[in-house]
Design a protein around this motif. Structure first.
Motif, short mmCIF file in Angstrom:
data_model
loop_
_atom_site.label_atom_id
_atom_site.label_comp_id
_atom_site.label_asym_id
_atom_site.label_seq_id
_atom_site.Cartn_x
_atom_site.Cartn_y
_atom_site.Cartn_z
N ASP A 30 32.01 31.01 -34.24
CA ASP A 30 32.55 29.75 -33.76
C ASP A 30 31.67 29.16 -32.65
O ASP A 30 31.36 27.97 -32.65
CB ASP A 30 33.99 29.96 -33.25
CG ASP A 30 34.68 28.64 -32.92
OD1 ASP A 30 34.40 27.63 -33.60
OD2 ASP A 30 35.50 28.63 -31.98
N ASP A 94 33.12 26.70 -26.64
CA ASP A 94 33.87 27.90 -27.00
C ASP A 94 34.12 28.85 -25.84
O ASP A 94 34.32 30.04 -26.05
CB ASP A 94 33.21 28.63 -28.18
CG ASP A 94 34.17 29.57 -28.90
OD1 ASP A 94 35.36 29.21 -29.02
OD2 ASP A 94 33.75 30.66 -29.33
N HIS A 120 38.88 25.84 -26.93
CA HIS A 120 40.27 26.00 -27.38
C HIS A 120 40.96 27.22 -26.77
O HIS A 120 41.99 27.65 -27.29
CB HIS A 120 40.32 26.05 -28.91
CG HIS A 120 39.66 27.25 -29.53
ND1 HIS A 120 40.24 27.98 -30.55
CD2 HIS A 120 38.48 27.85 -29.29
CE1 HIS A 120 39.44 28.96 -30.90
NE2 HIS A 120 38.36 28.90 -30.16
N HIS A 121 40.40 27.80 -25.72
CA HIS A 121 41.05 28.95 -25.06
C HIS A 121 42.05 28.48 -23.98
O HIS A 121 41.99 27.34 -23.54
CB HIS A 121 40.01 29.86 -24.42
CG HIS A 121 39.13 30.53 -25.43
ND1 HIS A 121 37.92 30.02 -25.81
CD2 HIS A 121 39.30 31.66 -26.13
CE1 HIS A 121 37.37 30.81 -26.71
NE2 HIS A 121 38.19 31.82 -26.94
N THR A 140 36.62 26.05 -31.94
CA THR A 140 35.84 25.01 -31.28
C THR A 140 35.14 24.16 -32.34
O THR A 140 34.95 22.96 -32.14
CB THR A 140 34.82 25.64 -30.31
OG1 THR A 140 35.56 26.41 -29.36
CG2 THR A 140 34.04 24.59 -29.57
N ASP A 172 36.94 31.95 -36.82
CA ASP A 172 38.07 32.01 -35.89
C ASP A 172 39.43 32.04 -36.58
O ASP A 172 40.42 32.41 -35.95
CB ASP A 172 38.00 30.84 -34.91
CG ASP A 172 37.24 31.24 -33.65
OD1 ASP A 172 36.41 32.15 -33.74
OD2 ASP A 172 37.48 30.63 -32.57
MN MN Z 1 36.43 30.12 -30.79
#
Ligand code: MN
Ligand code: 5GP
Length: 338
Positions: A30, A94, A120-121, A140, A172
């Motif tokens: 990703d 990411d 996206h965390h 991501t 992912d």
């Molecule tokens: Mn990721």
């Protein structure tokens, strides 16, 4: 994607920029896919761009279009440092805290460039001027797709860019099987196939390519698995010696942690991997359901990630790390069995 972020990006990219794109340390499909797709897009819109990785990444990702231009901060330090110093814009992809890029942080945090985060965390830090952070996204790469479309670039997506983004989404989502996969994820993937992504080859490259030594290492990992039904937990250890015996190469342990979750009644799976060179035990956490491995990794193992997939590390020995982990299970027994 929020309109104010789109507008800020359009303004930032309205004139040619010197752009550095950075994925996290030990980049996965990703992180690398997002960096490469973004690199192709920004180049095609007139910017001077470069992808710099904090360290090397696995061989099984090196088929990706554009990988031959990637600069490795550890190996090509002079070029990397110069590019960071000359950057007017830095995209971080990411990850969401600068600690995730290892020693590269010392150079990056001195940069006066405008920082853009695409990630996206959970729990983003606030180093970026433009923050495109969305924890509801599968990957991501899915975000990079939405970003390119929002910037009016749908028609600029080439088959190379499509390959990169598709690879990230497949990585992912575990080939579209994790709960982070939405209808929208599938629609993005469908568009990427229409744009020329080689879906069958990508799935094979990422999940179905093995060496004999990796399969033997998997055998060793599965033999080492400890199953604790009383905590709905299974964990694996791999010592440096075991890795050496099986000619370990970066990426070989990818996916091992997931096996624990295939057991009936197991909702928390962990793998502890010794890294003598760095003097740490690298840990991957996976869960099913509401137990947040992001919070667990953040609280006890200097890590983070998502609710059901996170990572962290320990500076103690393997024995002490596992012992500590087992005392934590006692503290979290109620949540684990809920
Ligand atoms: Mn990721
Ligand atoms: P993996 O276990 O596959 O290395 O990582 C699982 C997820 O946790 C990924 O989204 C990854 O980016 C994140 N992650 C892995 N290691 C760390 C870490 O040390 N710190 C933080 N904050 N996130 C991590």
């Amino acid at each position: 994607m929020k309109l104010d972020i789109v507008e800020a990006l359009k303004t930032l990219l309205s004139s040619p920029q010197n752009i550095v794109i950075i994925p996290h340390k030990n980049p996965d499909g990703d992180a690398i896919g997002a960096a490469l797709a973004l690199n192709f897009y920004l180049k095609s819109t007139g910017h001077n761009t470069i992808v710099i990785t904090p360290n090397d990444y696995p061989q099984f990702l090196k088929w990706m279009p554009g990988t031959n231009e990637v600069v490795n901060f550890e190996k090509e330090n002079t070029t990397a440092v110069r590019s960071i110093e000359e950057a007017t814009v830095i995209f971080t992809v990411d990850f969401n805290e600068l600690g995730r890029i290892g020693h590269m942080v010392e150079v990056v945090e001195e940069s006066p460039a405008t920082f853009v985060m695409v990630d996206h965390h959970q729990s983003p830090a606030d180093y970026a001027t433009i923050m495109y952070s969305d924890v509801s996204m599968s990957s991501t790469c899915e975000m990079i797709f939405h970003m390119i479309v929002a910037l009016g670039g749908l028609n600029l997506i080439t088959n190379e860019m499509a390959d990169c983004m598709y690879a990230g989404i497949v990585t992912d989502t575990g080939s579209f099987k994790y709960s982070s996969t939405t209808g929208k994820t599938h629609r993005v993937a469908a568009t990427l196939i229409d744009k020329g992504a080689h879906s069958a080859e990508i799935h094979k490259n990422i999940f179905d390519t093995n060496t004999a030594s990796r399969l033997h290492l998997l055998g060793c990992a599965l033999k080492n698995m400890v199953i604790l039904p009383e905590f709905s937990t299974a964990y694996i250890t791999l010592s440096q010696e075991e890795l050496d015996t099986h000619e370990f190469k970066k990426g070989d342990t990818e996916g091992f942690v997931n096996y624990g979750l295939t057991l009936d009644g197991i909702r928390f799976a962990v793998i502890f991997i010794e890294n003598k060179e760095e003097g740490i035990i690298k840990i991957s956490f996976r869960s099913e359901g509401s137990f947040s491995v992001n919070e667990f990794a953040r609280k006890y193992f200097d890590g983070g990630g998502h609710t059901n997939a996170a990572g962290g590390k320990s500076n103690r020995s393997m024995e002490d790390t596992v012992h500590y982990f087992r005392t934590l299970l006692e503290d979290h027994k109620t949540e684990l069995l809920a």
